[in-house]
Design a protein around this motif. Structure first.
Motif, PDB file in Angstrom:
ATOM      1  N   GLU A  92      -2.022 -91.249  24.395  1.00  0.00           N
ATOM      2  CA  GLU A  92      -2.789 -90.061  24.772  1.00  0.00           C
ATOM      3  C   GLU A  92      -4.014 -89.940  23.882  1.00  0.00           C
ATOM      4  OE1 GLU A  92      -2.297 -86.332  27.255  1.00  0.00           O
ATOM      5  OE2 GLU A  92      -2.022 -88.501  27.386  1.00  0.00           O
ATOM      6  N   ALA A 124      -5.805 -93.331  33.382  1.00  0.00           N
ATOM      7  CA  ALA A 124      -4.918 -92.197  33.134  1.00  0.00           C
ATOM      8  C   ALA A 124      -5.296 -91.470  31.847  1.00  0.00           C
ATOM      9  CB  ALA A 124      -3.473 -92.681  33.064  1.00  0.00           C
ATOM     10  N   ARG A 158      -6.519 -87.484  31.950  1.00  0.00           N
ATOM     11  CA  ARG A 158      -5.783 -86.450  31.231  1.00  0.00           C
ATOM     12  C   ARG A 158      -6.630 -85.812  30.129  1.00  0.00           C
ATOM     13  NH1 ARG A 158      -1.151 -90.193  31.515  1.00  0.00           N
ATOM     14  NH2 ARG A 158      -1.315 -90.533  29.251  1.00  0.00           N
ATOM     15  N   PRO A 211       3.305 -86.621  25.059  1.00  0.00           N
ATOM     16  CA  PRO A 211       3.445 -85.778  26.242  1.00  0.00           C
ATOM     17  C   PRO A 211       4.538 -86.282  27.179  1.00  0.00           C
ATOM     18  CG  PRO A 211       1.639 -87.295  26.542  1.00  0.00           C
ATOM     19  CD  PRO A 211       2.173 -87.538  25.145  1.00  0.00           C
ATOM     20  N   ALA A 212       4.836 -85.487  28.180  1.00  0.00           N
ATOM     21  CA  ALA A 212       5.731 -85.902  29.266  1.00  0.00           C
ATOM     22  C   ALA A 212       4.898 -85.986  30.537  1.00  0.00           C
ATOM     23  CB  ALA A 212       6.872 -84.913  29.436  1.00  0.00           C
ATOM     24  N   GLN A 213       5.103 -87.040  31.334  1.00  0.00           N
ATOM     25  CA  GLN A 213       4.315 -87.258  32.542  1.00  0.00           C
ATOM     26  C   GLN A 213       5.206 -87.781  33.661  1.00  0.00           C
ATOM     27  OE1 GLN A 213       1.107 -86.482  32.934  1.00  0.00           O
ATOM     28  NE2 GLN A 213       0.784 -85.907  30.782  1.00  0.00           N
ATOM     29  N   ALA A 214       4.718 -87.663  34.882  1.00  0.00           N
ATOM     30  CA  ALA A 214       5.455 -88.158  36.041  1.00  0.00           C
ATOM     31  C   ALA A 214       5.396 -89.678  36.093  1.00  0.00           C
ATOM     32  CB  ALA A 214       4.882 -87.577  37.327  1.00  0.00           C
ATOM     33  N   VAL A 260       9.582 -86.688  35.894  1.00  0.00           N
ATOM     34  CA  VAL A 260       8.851 -86.407  34.658  1.00  0.00           C
ATOM     35  C   VAL A 260       9.680 -86.874  33.464  1.00  0.00           C
ATOM     36  CG1 VAL A 260       7.868 -84.611  33.188  1.00  0.00           C
ATOM     37  CG2 VAL A 260       7.631 -84.467  35.678  1.00  0.00           C
ATOM     38  N   LEU A 307       6.778 -89.724  27.175  1.00  0.00           N
ATOM     39  CA  LEU A 307       6.179 -91.054  26.984  1.00  0.00           C
ATOM     40  C   LEU A 307       6.558 -91.575  25.599  1.00  0.00           C
ATOM     41  CD1 LEU A 307       2.639 -90.476  28.549  1.00  0.00           C
ATOM     42  CD2 LEU A 307       4.821 -91.027  29.667  1.00  0.00           C
ATOM     43  N   THR A 317       7.288 -96.756  29.943  1.00  0.00           N
ATOM     44  CA  THR A 317       7.101 -95.433  30.525  1.00  0.00           C
ATOM     45  C   THR A 317       5.630 -95.029  30.501  1.00  0.00           C
ATOM     46  OG1 THR A 317       9.299 -94.827  29.719  1.00  0.00           O
ATOM     47  CG2 THR A 317       7.909 -93.043  30.474  1.00  0.00           C
ATOM     48  N   SER A 322       3.630 -94.238  33.944  1.00  0.00           N
ATOM     49  CA  SER A 322       2.963 -92.954  34.151  1.00  0.00           C
ATOM     50  C   SER A 322       1.495 -93.164  34.521  1.00  0.00           C
ATOM     51  CB  SER A 322       3.073 -92.076  32.902  1.00  0.00           C
ATOM     52  OG  SER A 322       2.253 -92.554  31.847  1.00  0.00           O
ATOM     53  N   LEU A 356      -0.176 -91.931  38.123  1.00  0.00           N
ATOM     54  CA  LEU A 356      -1.328 -91.036  38.195  1.00  0.00           C
ATOM     55  C   LEU A 356      -2.504 -91.708  38.900  1.00  0.00           C
ATOM     56  CD1 LEU A 356      -2.728 -88.398  37.462  1.00  0.00           C
ATOM     57  CD2 LEU A 356      -3.240 -89.364  35.205  1.00  0.00           C
TER      58      LEU A 356
END
Length: 531
Positions: free
Chosen positions: A163, A218, A222, A418-421, A458, A461, A466, A470, A474
């Motif tokens: 991130e 991504a 973000r 973070p957490a993401q789909a 979700v 990460l 993962t 993600s 996205l």
């Protein structure tokens, strides 16, 4: 956090754009740190076969010049290139090549002692220089990697960018990473250059290596940056065909056709006859679409590239020859079975030709960026040149912005993973290949978007897989949204339910950013800085 480090500039990626940015930044006195989620040579650059398209004033065809290269690029881009960006990047080509050769890159000589030049699809002249026959990317990667190593540029290998860290005012404050064991770390820096390459792993079959998982797209989305032209995914017309093959496929460089090879169908009939004035050297979108129509008409999943009439195939194309022989094919005596596969993303993070994005402190270069050079369809062998030119310019922009006081250290507002789909990768690739390949329609695109939404989960990460999944999820959503919005066929975006090109409505780029409520299409085009 398990560990922290600081730099003036963090470069994410070790391909041509990333290492060029790092080396130029080091020359300008910046403290540079490079992040690579795998080994430095694992990216796209090393796989590039054909060469680098450049018009060098002292060594060129008599009738060739910069303006012809510009015109060829604009023609291939089908109305969506930025003329200023095209001219600016291509004009800087000779100097970029000179700098690359100064690092130790060696290109193939011709019989006259000058650099050998070949011709590829969409080019009106012989202007593509190459190395190792068909191993240009490998030589570029070798030279830049050696220069970075010898120049003491630090590279964090097997560290995944998770991130972009931002300050309370939205400016870049650094990068959150994971090492090979999943330990988090923070790189504090006021500037980050994304040079993460492409998104080929969105598809079941691609010329891209396994690391090409759309990470930079991504990360930028973000962080609040915009993307454009994601619907324009170039499918290379000729990769080595194998029944039920998945993942990375060996490329059969376009230069083989440049030297005289001809595409034929399973009945031996020429594929490109009557399709385009340049026949087998037509732009890639034209050739890939023609192959798609011919395979559908013949009920097969491949055509053939007949190179049996070429002398010295193994010497001129050693990489292709080795791949063919490994598959039990002798190109000297039998046609090569080929098909199309996802190859290059013409769009990406919206930047100027200096790599600047709209997010303070965030820059992008190479395939991850959308500078306006490629438009709706990249002209063959313009990509390595773009990486060299814009990679260097991005570092110069960082140095300039730093001198102007625009880049200062800021504390990060948040440093937690973070957490993401995420979506199961095989399901995502199967879905994208079916609905967002060479031919798309509204029903298929809508169905694909719903399918990915239905299977999204979700997750935090906390490991590289993962993080990659993600990014793919996205980026797939963004690509599907753009492809559904553009109700026309242009360049390498082909809508079977809208086969015509609509210049009145769609001669513009689709710009997207991620909003709290979902995708937001902004404006009617891209305002780009002139070179």
């Amino acid at each position: 956090m398990s560990w922290e480090a600081a730099a003036d500039l963090v470069v994410v990626g070790t391909g041509v754009a990333g290492l060029t940015a790092a080396l130029r930044g080091r020359e300008l006195g910046l403290r540079v740190l490079v992040v690579s989620k795998d080994a430095p040579a694992a990216g796209n650059t090393g796989w590039a076969q054909g060469g680098i398209a450049v018009v060098r004033p002292d060594e060129r065809d008599a009738a060739d010049d910069l303006e012809r290269h510009v015109e060829d690029t604009l023609t291939a881009g089908a109305g969506l290139c930025s003329p200023a960006a095209v001219r600016g990047v291509l004009a800087d080509g000779p100097e970029a090549i000179a700098r690359l050769r100064a690092t130790g890159a060696v290109f193939d000589p011709g019989a006259d002692g000058a650099l050998a030049r070949t011709r590829e699809g969409g080019h009106s002249a012989f202007r593509v220089i190459h190395a190792g026959g068909d191993a240009t990317g490998a030589e570029v990667q070798r030279a830049l990697s050696a220069a970075a190593r010898d120049g003491g540029v630090p590279v964090l290998e097997r560290h995944c960018a998770v991130e972009l860290l931002r300050a309370d005012d939205g400016a870049i404050a650094g990068l959150l990473t994971l090492d090979g064991e999943g330990n988090p770390g923070v790189l504090r820096a006021p500037a980050v250059v994304l040079a993460t390459g492409g998104l080929g792993q969105l598809y079941a079959a691609t010329t891209n290596p396994e690391v090409s998982t759309a990470d930079g797209i991504a990360l930028a989305l973000r962080a609040g940056a915009s993307v454009a032209d994601l619907e324009f995914v170039q499918f290379h017309p000729t990769v080595l065909h194998a029944p039920d093959a998945r993942g990375h496929r060996p490329l059969v460089t376009e230069a083989v056709r440049g030297e005289g090879a001809v595409l034929v169908d399973v009945r031996g009939r020429p594929v490109m006859a009557g399709e385009h004035p340049l026949a087998d050297l037509a732009p890639r979108d034209v050739v890939a679409a023609a192959i798609g129509r011919r395979t559908a008409a013949t009920g097969t999943d491949h055509v053939y590239l007949d190179a049996t009439g070429l002398d010295g195939f193994a010497r001129r194309f050693p990489t292709v020859h080795a791949a063919c022989r490994a598959a039990g094919i002798d190109p000297a005596t039998e046609p090569i079975p080929v098909t199309s596969a996802a190859h290059y993303s013409c769009g990406g993070v919206v930047t100027t030709v200096d790599g600047r994005t709209a997010v303070p402190g965030l820059y992008a270069a190479g395939e991850v960026a959308c500078t306006g050079l490629h438009g709706a369809n990249r002209l063959a062998s313009n990509s390595l040149l773009e990486g060299l030119v814009v990679g260097g310019r991005a570092a110069e922009a960082v140095a300039q912005d730093r001198r102007r006081g625009l880049l200062v250290r800021r504390p990060a507002a948040e440093t937690a993973p973070p957490a993401q789909a995420v979506v199961d990768r095989e399901l995502l690739q199967r879905t994208m290949s079916r609905a967002a390949g060479i031919g798309r329609d509204a029903a298929g695109l809508a169905g694909a978007a719903a399918e990915l939404e239905r299977h999204a989960v979700v997750r935090p990460l906390r490991d590289r897989r993962t993080v990659e999944d993600s990014a793919l999820a996205l980026t797939a959503r963004a690509l599907l949204a753009a492809a559904a919005e553009r109700t026309e066929s242009r360049g390498c975006h082909r809508r079977t339910d809208h086969p015509g090109t609509d210049d009145l409505r769609w001669r513009r780029s689709l710009v997207l950013r991620l909003d709290v409520s979902g995708w937001l299409f902004t404006g009617t085009g891209i305002a780009r800085a002139a070179a």
